[in-house]
Design a protein around this motif. Sequence first.
Motif, mmCIF file in Angstrom:
data_model
loop_
_atom_site.group_PDB
_atom_site.id
_atom_site.type_symbol
_atom_site.label_atom_id
_atom_site.label_comp_id
_atom_site.label_asym_id
_atom_site.label_seq_id
_atom_site.Cartn_x
_atom_site.Cartn_y
_atom_site.Cartn_z
ATOM 1 N N TYR A 138 -32.678 42.276 6.014
ATOM 2 C CA TYR A 138 -32.912 43.353 5.057
ATOM 3 C C TYR A 138 -34.153 43.034 4.225
ATOM 4 C CZ TYR A 138 -28.084 44.945 5.886
ATOM 5 O OH TYR A 138 -26.921 45.400 6.456
ATOM 6 N N LEU A 164 -32.177 53.966 -1.630
ATOM 7 C CA LEU A 164 -31.052 53.456 -2.405
ATOM 8 C C LEU A 164 -30.699 54.459 -3.496
ATOM 9 C CD1 LEU A 164 -32.067 49.706 -2.805
ATOM 10 C CD2 LEU A 164 -30.419 50.676 -1.212
ATOM 11 N N THR A 168 -35.624 44.682 0.503
ATOM 12 C CA THR A 168 -35.764 45.657 -0.569
ATOM 13 C C THR A 168 -37.255 45.772 -0.890
ATOM 14 O OG1 THR A 168 -35.326 43.839 -2.125
ATOM 15 C CG2 THR A 168 -33.498 45.306 -1.606
ATOM 16 N N LEU A 198 -34.663 50.425 1.011
ATOM 17 C CA LEU A 198 -34.134 49.321 1.804
ATOM 18 C C LEU A 198 -34.602 49.447 3.247
ATOM 19 C CD1 LEU A 198 -32.122 46.873 1.597
ATOM 20 C CD2 LEU A 198 -30.413 48.410 2.580
ATOM 21 N N PRO A 209 -36.925 52.474 -5.355
ATOM 22 C CA PRO A 209 -36.403 51.298 -4.635
ATOM 23 C C PRO A 209 -35.804 51.734 -3.297
ATOM 24 C CG PRO A 209 -35.613 51.367 -6.917
ATOM 25 C CD PRO A 209 -36.209 52.703 -6.616
ATOM 26 N N SER A 218 -31.715 41.987 -10.109
ATOM 27 C CA SER A 218 -32.522 43.172 -10.404
ATOM 28 C C SER A 218 -33.167 43.057 -11.784
ATOM 29 C CB SER A 218 -31.639 44.423 -10.344
ATOM 30 O OG SER A 218 -30.597 44.337 -11.307
#
Length: 495
Positions: A289, A318, A291, A304, A302, A343
């Motif tokens: 993955y 997201l 981000t 993915l 944001p 985050s």
Amino acid sequence: MSIKATRTGIVLRPDPTRVLFRPFELGSSTRTLKIIARVGSMTDEEADKKLNEVIREFGGRHHKLERFLLQRFEQIKPHLLTDEPLELDRKLLLGAYFTMEYSLESAALFNPSMIWHPDQTNVPPGYKRFILSLRATGEGHVSSISFRMGYIDEEGQIVLRKPSRYVTAPEIVPDQRFKRVQFERKLYELRLENSIQEKMMTGLGEEFTLAELEAQVRRISAQYRYNAEYETIAAGLTALARSNYEIDFDDDLSLDERCIFPTSPNETNGIEDARFVQFTDDNGDVTYYATYTAYNGRVTFPQLLETKDFTHFRVSTLSGAEVSNKGMALFPRKINGKYAMISRQDGENIYLMYSDDLYIWQTKELLLKPTHHWEYVQLGNCGSPIETEAGWLVLSHGVGPMRKYAIGAFLLDLNDPGKVLGRLTEPLLSPDENEREGYVPNVVYSCGGVVHGRELIIPYAMADYASSFATVNVDELLAELTGTIKPELTQAVVV
């Protein structure tokens, strides 16, 4: 005495010769028609000569140039005034007039993220192959994702493979299925949920495709032509759908020949700061993955990226109340049955998030505030947490006086990452005299490192222009973070 990272001296600079072909968009149907007419006025001899010149000059700089030129012809074909069939050479030439080269890393190659390559076959004992993703920035300050490959040898030395001369963007597969519940939740967050939106989605099932959505939007929009509010909602619906897509690279392309270039409406001004992580699910399945931040020139989104093989990727938006700002970083496995993320929603502090759904994040809890002089302006992560037996090791960045960025670290409890076990009071890495000058001065920054043996390897950007590597002994770092761990008893978990 505070611990410091050791620089390797390796410098990875942007290479302006790495170019890919992109659509040349004029933004004017009138100009498009004029160019088509001018090409149509060429004699067969003139057209053949010009096409041969194009192939001779550009064919050696790209894979499958003719395939792309034909694709461009099909895209501008609706502008042709008649259905009169054209010869192949004339189609290729028309495609060439609406194609351009783009040097994807002509301005910068920075903010690297490092993970282990999924294929470790034929690697000598003591060696390990890795993938390095980088933020490549070219004309117009548009950012994309570029890849490099290399290995760590038996002595711990980092060896980068010279990248291919070629670079290619993937095929886009936009027509995936959407879950209505998730789609409508994101519409609500974007303030696009109203009676018009409901009308445009009437008749769509619990799952639907992009084609089905666009057909329904066209039907409703046609009834309210020239209504600005309907046009705004229609544009928002299709933009959101097109921000969720899949991409495919040809299997015969080397990884360093693959470039993930901005595709969706949310990404028109770039794909920024991908943080890759090798994620292992409870059943042992591995997915990679990343981000990243999509930027359309006004708002950041944001998003993915996910892949099993670095050939086929899925891109998803997201959603959730706490999906905002930049710098989200996923833990490499679930914690107590939940996905977890580091985050920074407020642009200043570091938070911890949990979710049952990888794509929806509703809550957060405060983890760290700026505390030391070199981080008084803001804190953030420098990639996904790294699992060690002592805890989750997280690289961080802090911003101090004169907007100077430095890299630090902190340690979280394995079973309860909300507990901070240790934190460096001084940075591991600050810009030295050789790293201060660049596109953005006084910045060192990373999007994720790895542990190899007893060494933490930190790929990092220098002044938002080029990239390098630094290393630090894991045992010494953990001892510094906790003040109690005996180095000989600490073992990093390498996955």
